[in-house]
Scaffold this motif. Structure first.
Motif, PDB file in Angstrom:
ATOM      1  N   GLU A  13       0.815  -1.231   0.000  1.00 47.28           N
ATOM      2  CA  GLU A  13       0.000   0.000   0.000  1.00 47.28           C
ATOM      3  C   GLU A  13       0.847   1.280   0.000  1.00 47.28           C
ATOM      4  O   GLU A  13       0.359   2.334  -0.348  1.00 47.28           O
ATOM      5  N   GLN A  14       2.133   1.139   0.383  1.00 44.05           N
ATOM      6  CA  GLN A  14       3.017   2.309   0.367  1.00 44.05           C
ATOM      7  C   GLN A  14       3.303   2.784  -1.062  1.00 44.05           C
ATOM      8  O   GLN A  14       3.776   3.906  -1.266  1.00 44.05           O
ATOM      9  N   ASN A  15       3.027   1.930  -2.046  1.00 44.29           N
ATOM     10  CA  ASN A  15       3.292   2.300  -3.441  1.00 44.29           C
ATOM     11  C   ASN A  15       2.074   2.940  -4.119  1.00 44.29           C
ATOM     12  O   ASN A  15       2.157   3.365  -5.271  1.00 44.29           O
ATOM     13  N   LYS A  39       8.024   6.529  -0.338  1.00 45.50           N
ATOM     14  CA  LYS A  39       7.104   5.385  -0.245  1.00 45.50           C
ATOM     15  C   LYS A  39       7.393   4.494   0.964  1.00 45.50           C
ATOM     16  O   LYS A  39       7.495   3.268   0.844  1.00 45.50           O
ATOM     17  N   LYS A  40       7.571   5.145   2.117  1.00 43.70           N
ATOM     18  CA  LYS A  40       7.798   4.394   3.351  1.00 43.70           C
ATOM     19  C   LYS A  40       6.998   5.018   4.480  1.00 43.70           C
ATOM     20  O   LYS A  40       6.715   6.215   4.458  1.00 43.70           O
ATOM     21  N   ILE A  41       6.655   4.189   5.462  1.00 43.51           N
ATOM     22  CA  ILE A  41       6.064   4.690   6.694  1.00 43.51           C
ATOM     23  C   ILE A  41       7.181   4.826   7.724  1.00 43.51           C
ATOM     24  O   ILE A  41       8.202   4.140   7.607  1.00 43.51           O
ATOM     25  N   PRO A  42       7.024   5.718   8.725  1.00 43.54           N
ATOM     26  CA  PRO A  42       5.842   6.512   9.016  1.00 43.54           C
ATOM     27  C   PRO A  42       5.799   7.818   8.212  1.00 43.54           C
ATOM     28  O   PRO A  42       6.820   8.307   7.751  1.00 43.54           O
ATOM     29  N   TRP A  80       8.033  13.047   6.810  1.00 45.16           N
ATOM     30  CA  TRP A  80       8.449  11.638   6.833  1.00 45.16           C
ATOM     31  C   TRP A  80       9.875  11.588   7.352  1.00 45.16           C
ATOM     32  O   TRP A  80      10.459  12.628   7.612  1.00 45.16           O
ATOM     33  N   GLU A  81      10.412  10.400   7.507  1.00 47.24           N
ATOM     34  CA  GLU A  81      11.669  10.080   8.202  1.00 47.24           C
ATOM     35  C   GLU A  81      11.402  10.093   9.718  1.00 47.24           C
ATOM     36  O   GLU A  81      11.231  11.147  10.342  1.00 47.24           O
ATOM     37  N   SER A  82      11.411   8.881  10.272  1.00 47.61           N
ATOM     38  CA  SER A  82      10.949   8.695  11.646  1.00 47.61           C
ATOM     39  C   SER A  82      11.693   9.544  12.680  1.00 47.61           C
ATOM     40  O   SER A  82      11.075  10.095  13.591  1.00 47.61           O
ATOM     41  N   ASN A  83      13.015   9.660  12.550  1.00 46.02           N
ATOM     42  CA  ASN A  83      13.731  10.413  13.582  1.00 46.02           C
ATOM     43  C   ASN A  83      13.491  11.914  13.447  1.00 46.02           C
ATOM     44  O   ASN A  83      13.483  12.646  14.442  1.00 46.02           O
ATOM     45  N   GLY A 128      21.406   5.774  15.403  1.00 49.22           N
ATOM     46  CA  GLY A 128      20.285   4.861  15.156  1.00 49.22           C
ATOM     47  C   GLY A 128      20.124   4.577  13.671  1.00 49.22           C
ATOM     48  O   GLY A 128      19.994   3.428  13.251  1.00 49.22           O
ATOM     49  N   LYS A 129      20.141   5.639  12.882  1.00 54.15           N
ATOM     50  CA  LYS A 129      19.910   5.453  11.441  1.00 54.15           C
ATOM     51  C   LYS A 129      21.110   4.843  10.728  1.00 54.15           C
ATOM     52  O   LYS A 129      20.960   4.085   9.775  1.00 54.15           O
ATOM     53  N   THR A 130      22.327   5.203  11.168  1.00 54.36           N
ATOM     54  CA  THR A 130      23.506   4.753  10.419  1.00 54.36           C
ATOM     55  C   THR A 130      24.052   3.415  10.922  1.00 54.36           C
ATOM     56  O   THR A 130      24.783   2.745  10.202  1.00 54.36           O
TER      57      THR A 130
HETATM   58  N1  LIG Z   1      14.522   5.961   7.123  1.00 51.24           N
HETATM   59  C1  LIG Z   1      13.110   5.713   7.161  1.00 51.24           C
HETATM   60  C2  LIG Z   1      12.877   4.224   6.985  1.00 51.24           C
HETATM   61  C3  LIG Z   1      11.392   3.914   6.960  1.00 51.24           C
HETATM   62  C4  LIG Z   1      11.140   2.459   6.612  1.00 51.24           C
HETATM   63  O1  LIG Z   1      12.050   1.715   6.201  1.00 51.24           O
HETATM   64  N2  LIG Z   1       9.884   2.069   6.769  1.00 51.24           N
HETATM   65  C5  LIG Z   1       9.499   0.706   6.448  1.00 51.24           C
HETATM   66  C6  LIG Z   1       8.643   0.150   7.583  1.00 51.24           C
HETATM   67  S1  LIG Z   1       9.557   0.134   9.106  1.00 51.24           S
HETATM   68  C7  LIG Z   1       8.678   0.717   5.179  1.00 51.24           C
HETATM   69  O2  LIG Z   1       7.860   1.572   4.966  1.00 51.24           O
HETATM   70  N3  LIG Z   1       8.927  -0.267   4.310  1.00 51.24           N
HETATM   71  C8  LIG Z   1       8.203  -0.427   3.091  1.00 51.24           C
HETATM   72  C9  LIG Z   1       9.100  -0.379   1.896  1.00 51.24           C
HETATM   73  O3  LIG Z   1      10.309  -0.112   2.040  1.00 51.24           O
HETATM   74  O4  LIG Z   1       8.595  -0.605   0.806  1.00 51.24           O
HETATM   75  C10 LIG Z   1      12.521   6.214   8.487  1.00 51.24           C
HETATM   76  O5  LIG Z   1      13.247   6.180   9.476  1.00 51.24           O
HETATM   77  O6  LIG Z   1      11.361   6.657   8.505  1.00 51.24           O
END
Ligand SMILES: N[C@@H](CCC(=O)N[C@@H](CS)C(=O)NCC(=O)O)C(=O)O
Length: 201
Positions: free
Chosen positions: A38-40, A51-54, A64-67, A100-102
């Motif tokens: 669904e992210q796409n 195309k990523k959560i959150p 976007w970008e969780s941190n 955390g990210k790296t």
């Molecule tokens: N660097 C991004 C990474 C986000 C991420 O990788 N989210 C994953 C879920 S934890 C996601 O949406 N994955 C789906 C995909 O990559 O298609 C963040 O920290 O927000």
């Protein structure tokens, strides 16, 4: 009201929920089933081109970008103890969130992803072995720091909230955390903070 696009199994999304809950901020949760792709969906991609959560939507403001979301929520509801603003603590919070990210994500989060969500026959065993080995080195860095410190950047803060999800999920990547006793105690301290919620709520 703030809207958070997330999924129950996403550690990156969980950290936003944990912070919002600990600050007592009401928000609406919108499930994005990343396992069904669904992210796409173009509607979601319009919110996050990566195309990523959150994704956080606050009226007409989208992030976007969780941190980075942790910094936004922390600042928006400041002053609050989870978002220290003195220069040294603020710098240390950024240091640990970048760590955390790296370092946490490419090793601990990746080991969990490969172990739990990739079919065994599709798993890259070399990559998995490397992630687990580097994951243990990552835990050692945290453990050494937490021997003399209750939390990552002084008092309990968004630094802990940002790093906690994929550290406490490390066993799902078949990485034993029991040998890192200061990390285990830190996890327990986080779980006893006011407003703590588990990931699967
Ligand atoms: N660097 C991004 C990474 C986000 C991420 O990788 N989210 C994953 C879920 S934890 C996601 O949406 N994955 C789906 C995909 O990559 O298609 C963040 O920290 O927000």
């Amino acid at each position: 009201m703030i809207k958070l696009y997330d999924h129950q199994l996403s550690g990156n999304s969980y950290k936003s929920r944990l912070l919002l809950n600990q600050l007592g901020v009401e928000y609406e949760r919108i499930n994005v089933d990343v396992f069904k792709g669904e992210q796409n969906d173009p509607k979601f991609a319009a919110l996050n081109p990566n195309k990523k959560i959150p994704v956080l939507v606050d009226e007409d403001f989208i992030m976007w970008e969780s941190n980075a979301i942790l910094f936004y929520i922390g600042k928006k509801y400041s002053p609050n103890p989870l978002y220290p603003e003195d220069p040294k603590s603020h710098g240390l919070v950024a240091q640990w969130l970048l760590f955390g990210k790296t370092t946490i994500d490419p090793n601990l989060a990746m080991a969990r992803y490969l172990t739990r969500f990739v079919q065994p026959q599709m798993q890259d065993q070399q990559e998995l072995t490397k992630c687990r080995a580097h994951g243990m080195m990552t835990l050692k860095i945290l453990d050494d720091h937490l021997k003399d410190n209750q939390f990552l950047a002084g008092e309990y803060s968004i630094a802990d909230i940002g790093c906690y999800p994929y550290v406490h999920l490390a066993p799902e990547g078949e990485i034993d955390i029991e040998a890192y006793s200061s990390v285990v105690s830190w996890i327990e301290r986080i779980q006893s903070q006011p407003g703590y919620i588990a990931m699967d709520v």
